[in-house]
Design a protein around this motif. Structure first.
Motif, PDB file in Angstrom:
ATOM      1  N   ILE A 129     -39.228   9.807 -15.514  1.00 46.95           N
ATOM      2  CA  ILE A 129     -40.551   9.193 -15.638  1.00 46.95           C
ATOM      3  C   ILE A 129     -41.028   9.360 -17.078  1.00 46.95           C
ATOM      4  N   VAL A 130     -41.510   8.252 -17.617  1.00 41.70           N
ATOM      5  CA  VAL A 130     -41.803   8.162 -19.043  1.00 41.70           C
ATOM      6  C   VAL A 130     -43.308   8.300 -19.271  1.00 41.70           C
ATOM      7  N   TYR A 131     -43.665   9.284 -20.105  1.00 42.17           N
ATOM      8  CA  TYR A 131     -45.073   9.490 -20.482  1.00 42.17           C
ATOM      9  C   TYR A 131     -45.275   8.969 -21.890  1.00 42.17           C
ATOM     10  N   ALA A 132     -46.382   8.252 -22.089  1.00 42.19           N
ATOM     11  CA  ALA A 132     -46.766   7.844 -23.449  1.00 42.19           C
ATOM     12  C   ALA A 132     -48.276   7.733 -23.492  1.00 42.19           C
ATOM     13  N   ARG A 133     -48.832   7.813 -24.707  1.00 37.98           N
ATOM     14  CA  ARG A 133     -50.276   7.598 -24.819  1.00 37.98           C
ATOM     15  C   ARG A 133     -50.580   6.591 -25.927  1.00 37.98           C
ATOM     16  N   SER A 134     -51.786   6.035 -25.861  1.00 40.51           N
ATOM     17  CA  SER A 134     -52.180   5.026 -26.841  1.00 40.51           C
ATOM     18  C   SER A 134     -52.367   5.696 -28.198  1.00 40.51           C
ATOM     19  N   PRO A 135     -52.275   4.916 -29.293  1.00 40.33           N
ATOM     20  CA  PRO A 135     -52.397   5.525 -30.631  1.00 40.33           C
ATOM     21  C   PRO A 135     -53.675   6.346 -30.814  1.00 40.33           C
ATOM     22  N   SER A 182     -42.162  11.209 -23.613  1.00 33.21           N
ATOM     23  CA  SER A 182     -41.379  12.248 -22.939  1.00 33.21           C
ATOM     24  C   SER A 182     -40.789  11.614 -21.688  1.00 33.21           C
ATOM     25  N   ILE A 183     -39.595  12.049 -21.337  1.00 33.59           N
ATOM     26  CA  ILE A 183     -38.922  11.550 -20.135  1.00 33.59           C
ATOM     27  C   ILE A 183     -38.651  12.768 -19.253  1.00 33.59           C
ATOM     28  N   SER A 184     -39.371  12.860 -18.130  1.00 35.07           N
ATOM     29  CA  SER A 184     -39.238  14.029 -17.259  1.00 35.07           C
ATOM     30  C   SER A 184     -38.306  13.713 -16.101  1.00 35.07           C
ATOM     31  N   ILE A 185     -37.382  14.630 -15.863  1.00 34.80           N
ATOM     32  CA  ILE A 185     -36.372  14.445 -14.813  1.00 34.80           C
ATOM     33  C   ILE A 185     -36.350  15.706 -13.952  1.00 34.80           C
ATOM     34  N   GLY A 186     -36.542  15.531 -12.641  1.00 31.59           N
ATOM     35  CA  GLY A 186     -36.554  16.699 -11.756  1.00 31.59           C
ATOM     36  C   GLY A 186     -37.944  17.277 -11.648  1.00 31.59           C
ATOM     37  N   VAL A 187     -38.829  16.556 -10.947  1.00 30.38           N
ATOM     38  CA  VAL A 187     -40.205  17.019 -10.752  1.00 30.38           C
ATOM     39  C   VAL A 187     -40.531  16.960  -9.256  1.00 30.38           C
ATOM     40  N   HIS A 188     -41.678  17.516  -8.901  1.00 34.88           N
ATOM     41  CA  HIS A 188     -42.112  17.537  -7.498  1.00 34.88           C
ATOM     42  C   HIS A 188     -42.286  16.096  -6.974  1.00 34.88           C
ATOM     43  N   PRO A 189     -41.977  15.863  -5.683  1.00 40.16           N
ATOM     44  CA  PRO A 189     -42.139  14.512  -5.123  1.00 40.16           C
ATOM     45  C   PRO A 189     -43.523  13.895  -5.354  1.00 40.16           C
ATOM     46  N   ALA A 190     -44.572  14.700  -5.356  1.00 38.20           N
ATOM     47  CA  ALA A 190     -45.921  14.138  -5.569  1.00 38.20           C
ATOM     48  C   ALA A 190     -46.028  13.506  -6.955  1.00 38.20           C
ATOM     49  N   VAL A 191     -45.317  14.083  -7.937  1.00 38.99           N
ATOM     50  CA  VAL A 191     -45.360  13.537  -9.294  1.00 38.99           C
ATOM     51  C   VAL A 191     -44.590  12.216  -9.328  1.00 38.99           C
ATOM     52  N   TYR A 192     -43.467  12.169  -8.628  1.00 34.38           N
ATOM     53  CA  TYR A 192     -42.714  10.910  -8.549  1.00 34.38           C
ATOM     54  C   TYR A 192     -43.508   9.829  -7.814  1.00 34.38           C
ATOM     55  N   ALA A 227     -46.332  14.175 -27.103  1.00 32.55           N
ATOM     56  CA  ALA A 227     -46.334  13.761 -25.697  1.00 32.55           C
ATOM     57  C   ALA A 227     -46.421  14.991 -24.814  1.00 32.55           C
ATOM     58  N   LEU A 228     -46.887  14.777 -23.582  1.00 32.97           N
ATOM     59  CA  LEU A 228     -46.982  15.850 -22.598  1.00 32.97           C
ATOM     60  C   LEU A 228     -45.934  15.646 -21.513  1.00 32.97           C
ATOM     61  N   ALA A 229     -45.609  16.730 -20.821  1.00 33.60           N
ATOM     62  CA  ALA A 229     -44.662  16.654 -19.703  1.00 33.60           C
ATOM     63  C   ALA A 229     -44.987  17.810 -18.753  1.00 33.60           C
ATOM     64  N   PRO A 230     -44.613  17.701 -17.471  1.00 34.55           N
ATOM     65  CA  PRO A 230     -44.874  18.818 -16.553  1.00 34.55           C
ATOM     66  C   PRO A 230     -44.198  20.108 -17.025  1.00 34.55           C
ATOM     67  N   ALA A 231     -44.962  21.199 -17.066  1.00 38.95           N
ATOM     68  CA  ALA A 231     -44.449  22.464 -17.599  1.00 38.95           C
ATOM     69  C   ALA A 231     -43.376  23.062 -16.698  1.00 38.95           C
ATOM     70  N   ASP A 232     -43.325  22.614 -15.440  1.00 33.69           N
ATOM     71  CA  ASP A 232     -42.288  23.151 -14.552  1.00 33.69           C
ATOM     72  C   ASP A 232     -41.274  22.077 -14.146  1.00 33.69           C
ATOM     73  N   ALA A 233     -41.102  21.065 -15.008  1.00 34.51           N
ATOM     74  CA  ALA A 233     -40.031  20.084 -14.791  1.00 34.51           C
ATOM     75  C   ALA A 233     -38.689  20.775 -14.976  1.00 34.51           C
ATOM     76  N   GLU A 234     -37.634  20.177 -14.451  1.00 37.31           N
ATOM     77  CA  GLU A 234     -36.294  20.721 -14.668  1.00 37.31           C
ATOM     78  C   GLU A 234     -35.802  20.396 -16.073  1.00 37.31           C
ATOM     79  N   LEU A 235     -35.990  19.152 -16.483  1.00 35.30           N
ATOM     80  CA  LEU A 235     -35.446  18.676 -17.766  1.00 35.30           C
ATOM     81  C   LEU A 235     -36.411  17.659 -18.363  1.00 35.30           C
ATOM     82  N   VAL A 236     -36.660  17.765 -19.662  1.00 30.17           N
ATOM     83  CA  VAL A 236     -37.476  16.766 -20.356  1.00 30.17           C
ATOM     84  C   VAL A 236     -36.734  16.316 -21.606  1.00 30.17           C
ATOM     85  N   LEU A 237     -36.551  15.008 -21.735  1.00 28.33           N
ATOM     86  CA  LEU A 237     -35.987  14.437 -22.956  1.00 28.33           C
ATOM     87  C   LEU A 237     -37.154  13.932 -23.797  1.00 28.33           C
TER      88      LEU A 237
END
Ligand code: MN
Length: 447
Positions: A129-135, A182-192, A227-237
């Motif tokens: 899941i890809v996170y981005a924010r406006s300029p 940020s690209i988060s991989i492996g997060v809680h189902p609620a986040v997906y 960028a931000l990402a879940p602090a308890d994700a498995e992997l973030v690119l």
């Protein structure tokens, strides 16, 4: 509980997780295993041939598991999601286990990214899941995107004209040549679920997820990008989405199980990564049950809302798996007037313009049990009275039987409700005492 691994423990305790210990390859072998278990248990691959770590798939592969992840009963689901999207909760920002290992110069070949089908042009990240924010920082967005590994440092990203597309345009207009993601991989189902939900532009899907998780979602600042990402994700690119660079993306096996066309799409350059020490890489089988359920869920909510304007009591909405979570829908509702079913059908089609076929059934029919739905069609539907045919109308580009160039096709609605005031439609029960029911309930796990 806001992370993937705690959820895996929970479902394993309920016998919903299979562990495969034999080494399997990320190339076709793990995807084939996911295909075999599709729509059933989640699968944890403890040994990956080419890598040290583990891979999990099929986590959101059944409706009951999604409900479990959200902590709600089936009847509460839609109201719960609407409440969350209308009341997003700002997330705390801090550090977390995803920062246990930080890579300054990662290579995509360091990660067990799966190659699924024989037609795939390369490995695809499908649960990212890809996170981005406006300029100006005022708008945040989180969304699912498939990502094709082009080489060790670049991914092709499919961006349909929705929110990330709009953020790209805003960044371009601000004179930038790249957008941090940020690209988060492996997060809680609620986040997906939140990332897959069609929240309005301006609503952060992480904040929606935080409401679903009762304020338990903490985000963390990425070390290499803004960028931000879940602090308890498995992997973030961490990546930079190049605003002036494209490359070929596809063919990809889409929702329908057939291949989508190859297109020129934006490119993301990998500039960093972080993960837990013993991270679990998460995969999602394209066109599998998980893909269809996550796509369909948001549409179910919208259809539920529209139908509730027409009739007061809606038992459930099922964007069916066979209809790929996108083209087919069953709605079960309480009928009061003879004209209700066709009004309900019109509301369903208005709520989801891609829909092709819809069935409406009485509230004694469980819309998630397709055998019951078929029974209702067999006993309560007459083709000369109960059919609603809408020719020459916009349909989905995913329907190969339609005119895909003009997106023109035909929608059909089926009224499989029983006529009011006529006998002969009831199913008699079997009368037994509460004691007998209690005895039989003890055996319910054997069913
Ligand atoms: Mn969005």
């Amino acid at each position: 509980m806001t992370n993937l691994r705690d959820f895996l423990k929970e479902i394993e305790g309920k016998g919903e997780l299979v562990r495969i210990g034999e080494p399997l390859s990320v190339r076709h072998e793990i995807p084939e295993a996911l295909r075999r278990f599709d729509g059933g248990k989640a699968v944890l691959f403890e040994s990956v041939k080419e890598y040290g770590g583990s891979v999990v798939g099929g986590v959101c592969g059944t409706r009951p598991r999604i409900l479990e992840g959200l902590g709600v009963e089936s009847g509460e689901l839609y109201g719960h999601l609407l409440e969350a999207v209308r009341n997003p909760t700002p997330c705390d920002v801090g550090d977390g286990p995803v920062k246990e290992v930080v890579h300054d110069e990662p290579r995509l070949s360091d990660f067990p990214i799966l190659t699924h089908f024989e037609t795939d042009p390369g490995p695809y990240i499908t649960a990212g899941i890809v996170y981005a924010r406006s300029p100006d920082g005022s708008v945040e967005n989180v969304s699912f995107h498939r990502l094709l590994v082009k080489d060790d440092g670049r991914m092709g990203i499919r961006v349909v004209p929705r929110h990330l597309y709009r953020l790209n345009q805003m960044a371009r207009e601000a004179g930038l040549d790249s957008l941090d993601v940020s690209i988060s991989i492996g997060v809680h189902p609620a986040v997906y679920v939140a990332a897959a939900y069609p929240a309005p532009f301006g609503t952060s899907e992480f904040e929606m997820a935080n409401t679903l998780l009762n304020g338990g979602l903490t985000l963390t600042e990425c070390p290499h990008v803004d960028a931000l990402a879940p602090a308890d994700a498995e992997l973030v690119l961490e990546g930079k989405l190049r605003l002036n660079e494209t490359d070929t993306e596809g063919p990809f096996v889409d929702l329908s199980g057939t291949t989508d066309v190859e297109r020129e799409q934006p490119v993301i350059e990998l500039v960093g990564a972080m993960h837990r020490e013993d991270y679990v890489y998460e995969g999602l089988l394209p066109a599998g049950a998980e893909h269809r359920l996550l796509m369909g869920l948001g549409r179910e909510v919208r259809i539920w809302e529209y139908v509730r304007n027409v009739v007061p009591t809606v038992r459930g909405v099922n964007m069916t798996l066979g209809g790929m979570g996108w083209l087919h829908c069953v709605v079960s509702f309480e009928k009061f007037r003879e004209g209700d079913p066709k009004n309900v059908l019109m509301a369903i089609f208005a709520a989801h313009p891609s829909l092709k076929h819809a069935w409406v059934v009485d509230s004694d029919i469980d819309p998630y049990d397709m055998e019951q739905v078929e029974w209702a069609i067999a006993t309560r539907f007459r083709g000369d009275e109960d059919l609603l045919v809408i020719p020459k109308v916009r349909v989905s580009s995913l329907d190969p039987s339609s005119d895909q160039e003009k997106e023109l096709g035909c929608k059909v609605g089926f009224d499989a409700t029983k006529p009011l005031g006529r006998e002969g439609f009831e199913r008699p029960g079997i009368p037994v005492s509460d004691e007998v029911k209690r005895i039989l309930d003890r055996y319910s796990s054997e069913l």
